[in-house]
Scaffold this motif. Sequence first.
Motif, PDB file in Angstrom:
ATOM      1  N   LYS A   1       0.818  -1.217   0.000  1.00 36.76           N
ATOM      2  CA  LYS A   1       0.000   0.000   0.000  1.00 36.76           C
ATOM      3  C   LYS A   1       0.848   1.262   0.000  1.00 36.76           C
ATOM      4  O   LYS A   1       0.365   2.350  -0.274  1.00 36.76           O
ATOM      5  CB  LYS A   1      -0.910  -0.007   1.222  1.00 36.76           C
TER       6      LYS A   1
ATOM      7  N   GLU B   1      -4.580 -10.030   3.660  1.00 36.74           N
ATOM      8  CA  GLU B   1      -3.800  -8.904   4.174  1.00 36.74           C
ATOM      9  C   GLU B   1      -2.698  -9.479   5.060  1.00 36.74           C
ATOM     10  O   GLU B   1      -2.986 -10.152   6.050  1.00 36.74           O
ATOM     11  CB  GLU B   1      -4.685  -7.982   5.016  1.00 36.74           C
TER      12      GLU B   1
ATOM     13  N   GLU C   1       1.687  -0.768   7.244  1.00 34.68           N
ATOM     14  CA  GLU C   1       0.380  -1.223   6.772  1.00 34.68           C
ATOM     15  C   GLU C   1       0.557  -2.579   6.123  1.00 34.68           C
ATOM     16  O   GLU C   1       1.540  -2.803   5.434  1.00 34.68           O
ATOM     17  CB  GLU C   1      -0.152  -0.245   5.719  1.00 34.68           C
TER      18      GLU C   1
ATOM     19  N   THR D   1       0.039   6.772   9.348  1.00 40.05           N
ATOM     20  CA  THR D   1      -0.476   5.726  10.229  1.00 40.05           C
ATOM     21  C   THR D   1      -0.238   6.112  11.687  1.00 40.05           C
ATOM     22  O   THR D   1      -0.614   5.383  12.594  1.00 40.05           O
ATOM     23  CB  THR D   1       0.215   4.378   9.951  1.00 40.05           C
TER      24      THR D   1
END
Length: 322
Positions: A32, A56, A78, A293
């Motif tokens: 990502k 994921e 991520e 994040t």
Amino acid sequence: MFITDDPKDKVYKDLLDFAFSVCDQFIVVIRKDINITKDASAVLESLAPFLIAKREQFEWPGTKLGTGRPDCFGQKAEPATVYYFKTDNEAKKILLEVSNSLHSWMQPNLPEDLSFIKNQNPWLINTSHESISYFETEDKDEIKKIMNIEDLQVRTPDSLKNNVPKVYTDDKYPNMKCIFCEKRFKEGDTVPESNASEIYFVCLKCMNNDLKVCNADGKIFNKQSVNRGDLIIDEIQTLKIEDSDLLEFITDIFKNKKGGVCSKKCLNSLYINECIMHLQTYLALASMEKESTSDLVNMIKGNEDIKNKLMHKIDELKTFLW
Ligand SMILES: [Zn+2]
Ligand SMILES: [Zn+2]
């Protein structure tokens, strides 16, 4: 067994033919933190009929993203999306059409890290960004067939060890000068900055002579002459934003730091410099367009008052340096 040269064209095709005959699955990855082009999305779409699963993950064969814990700015890695596909002949045709080499499986133009899986175990692991690919197999028959792929450059770990390239040859770095045995610097001298004609370093032979170069002012000092108990922070710096002290991370490092500097004064100037750089990094992270994040970075991003607080603290810290 490591592949030492990017398999291209016919070698790439032969390698895929063999991997498809041995393995039941292959994977590609979308990270990502790196953009993808329309071409990369189109490849995923065309492979969709062969998709087994999409997960994921923070880890896949050959790569691990972060430690799972937030870094010193509160940023968390991520997860990437790992796509698992059947090794179907039609899927192979697509892999051969959209690329002509193993290491070209990299974002943004393609998904990342085309790798192969046999009975749930990684078999051909490929980390394209680092140009590292290797086979995980003990099967003698498979190894023989891999060795027989024409022009595929493979090395066993042993043959790699015996083939280490020489990095430090005299003709490659003629300007590297050891500050002790070549430049004859002594205790108390200050090592100048390296320049285009001379790069200063300490050679292996001189590494254990008790003399060190101070990380703050470049002075050569004897490590026996520094009283470690004296190396303490004069004034602990803090910058509270909500409940967090933005400088706590740096302060903790320097509370326990007892080496690399010649004096208390140098420890403190290094400490102040690191605090400044740490706050500047927060501001740089907060000026990026993409949402972070880190909650703290996002809070700084949206708040001019907090930004000003950081800038004022940086100015205040700079006054300590003179
Ligand atoms: Zn030397
Ligand atoms: Zn110093």
